[in-house]
Structure formats: C-alpha cells, structure tokens
Design an enzyme around this catalytic site. Structure first.
Site, short mmCIF file in Angstrom:
data_model
loop_
_atom_site.label_atom_id
_atom_site.label_comp_id
_atom_site.label_asym_id
_atom_site.label_seq_id
_atom_site.Cartn_x
_atom_site.Cartn_y
_atom_site.Cartn_z
CE LYS A 100 -20.23 14.74 -35.81
NZ LYS A 100 -20.23 16.07 -35.16
NE ARG B 95 -20.70 12.93 -28.55
CZ ARG B 95 -21.50 12.46 -29.51
NH1 ARG B 95 -21.11 12.52 -30.78
NH2 ARG B 95 -22.67 11.92 -29.22
#
Length: 294
Positions: free
Chosen positions: A241, A275
């Site tokens: 991210k 995740r």
C-alpha cells in the site's frame, strides 16, 4: 484471596489465550496460528497490477494453485477496486467479474476457503451461493444496510472493516480526535449490530489506507494490541500500500521489502490474518515469526 485469584486468572489469560475458532458452513476452523489470505482481483484497475486477473479460467486456476501451494489459507476475490478514487462499478459488472472465478476455484480446489470482497449484500449472497465461505466488507455495513442481515442469514464469518465515506472520497475523512478510541467505538457498535443480525463470527480489519493518512496507518500497526480488547481475530491488510511506497519514495511494484517488514511488526503486535499479494514471502515471514515467538 480474591486478588490472588484474579492475578492467577490474568496470568493464565496471558499464557493460555482464548482459542479462536470460526464456524464456516458447518465446519469448525481453529485460528491457532496466523493465517494468510491471498488477494485475487478480477478487476482492470486495482492499484497493484500483480494482483489482477482477467477472469479467464486458465489464469484463474493458475493464480489460485500458486497461492495455495505457497501457503494461503484463504483466497480473497474482489471485483470492485477499492483504491482511492476508484471508479464506480455496477452490481451486474461486479457479479460478472466474480461468480465464474469463485466457481472455477471451488470446483478445482474444494478445500480452500474463499472470501468475497464486496460491500453489496446481493453480491455477497450470490457469491456465497457460488461457493464463497466468508464475506469481506470494506464498509462494515455502512454502504449497504442489508449486508449484516444477509450475512447473518447465511451463517458465515464476516470481516468488518473500518472506513469513512467510500473509496472515491475516503481520503477526505482522515480527521480524528482520538484515532484508537474512535475505531474501538466504531467496532463496538458494528459488532453489536452483527450479533443482533445473527452473525456468529466477526473478524476485525482496522482499514489501513482507508480514511487514514500515512502517520495514522503506522500508529495503528504500532498499537494493534489495543484492539485485542474486542476479543476477536484481527485482519491486517497493508500489502504494497501507499503507506509503504510513499514513505520509501518508490512504487507498489517496489514495495515488497517494506511489506515484509510491516508484516512482521503486525504479527508481533497480534495480527491473526495477513491479507497479502505475495503469499510465499508472507509465509516465510510467518515461519520466522513462529520460530522466534512460539
């Protein structure tokens, strides 16, 4: 005497933490060690190109087979990009992207758990009918008031994530008086609503990158144990991210090393599910963590 008993009880809670289990379609799964969730995006615009598939069966099965072989416990299938500023996608388009992917995976790999990444109750319902085992909702039910009732009726676990606004505007909502307390209140309310709707198993996701700025994301990882007071499994989704590649002045494609470093930090602070885009590397991190701390 009672103080002594409380001291013994607190010590036992630390040494022998409560066992976390999930009921999934009549089967009981023990989260006795952290799990790895592999990301498969049936989208053309998810922020990391390496997670995308075009829905063609051969590509789908190869991606799933690789992740399973590398140690994935769950495959998370999405058909609607949740990156900041993502375009609107209709329900019909989302379903078209998802259902055949889920069906293909479950027909070939019946033993793997599949979660459906959606905030729409209809999509969740049809995906579970096609074989999905969990619902992963980035809005915690805020974007579809029928979501909790739908999941409760299906009797499967629900991943409840914190986000303010929606993907198109969420980064406009990063002001908090007290970040941890506001998230804890959000989850307390959502968990109450989930239980009332008949959902038995709730997994908490703090929503890193969703309505949080870079400093807030790192603060949440550092203070992850704060949310153990909820006594629910915690999912951490930070893979590649912008909190990593913006800090390192790189790109999603160059963010694997930073991702691995933060995965270890998340595990050390109490994450139960990671995740990830890169299952092999996450599994190696998990093995090193277990060698160090278990």
């Amino acid at each position: 005497m009672f103080d002594d008993l409380r001291s013994v009880s607190n010590a036992e809670d630390t040494l022998f933490p409560p066992k976390i289990t999930l009921q999934i379609k009549g089967n009981l799964f023990a989260l006795d060690q952290p799990w790895i969730m592999g990301i498969i995006n049936s989208t053309p615009d998810s922020f990391y190109e390496g997670s995308r598939i075009n829905g063609e069966k051969k590509e789908v099965l190869l991606k799933a087979e690789t992740m399973i072989a590398q140690g994935a416990h769950i495959l998370d299938i999405g058909g609607y990009s949740s990156r900041p500023g993502a375009d609107f996608v209709s329900e019909e388009t989302e379903l078209k992207r998802l259902i055949s992917v889920i069906t293909d995976i479950k027909e070939r790999f019946s033993g793997i758990l599949v979660s459906i990444d959606t905030f729409r109750h209809r999509v969740a319902k049809e995906a579970v009918a096609a074989g999905a085992d969990l619902v992963n909702d980035i809005s915690g039910g805020n974007l579809d008031p029928k979501m909790h009732e739908t999941v409760g009726n299906m009797g499967i676990p629900y991943i409840c994530m914190h986000m303010k606004g929606e993907p198109r505007n969420m980064q406009a909502f990063t002001d908090y008086e007290h970040l941890e307390k506001e998230l804890l209140y959000f989850f307390s309310e959502k968990i109450r609503n989930c239980y009332k709707a008949g959902i038995k198993d709730v997994i908490v996701d703090l929503g890193l990158g969703f309505s949080k700025n870079l400093e807030q994301n790192y603060r949440l990882i550092r203070n992850l144990a704060y949310f153990k007071t909820l006594q629910l499994p915690i999912l951490v989704g930070l893979s590649r991210k912008s909190m990593i590649y913006k800090l390192l002045k790189s790109s999603p494609e160059e963010a694997l090393n930073g991702t691995t470093a933060l995965h270890m930090a998340a595990l050390m602070n109490g994450a139960n599910i990671l995740r990830v885009h890169d299952v092999k590397e996450a599994n190696e991190t998990l093995k090193i963590y277990k060698q160090l701390y278990t």
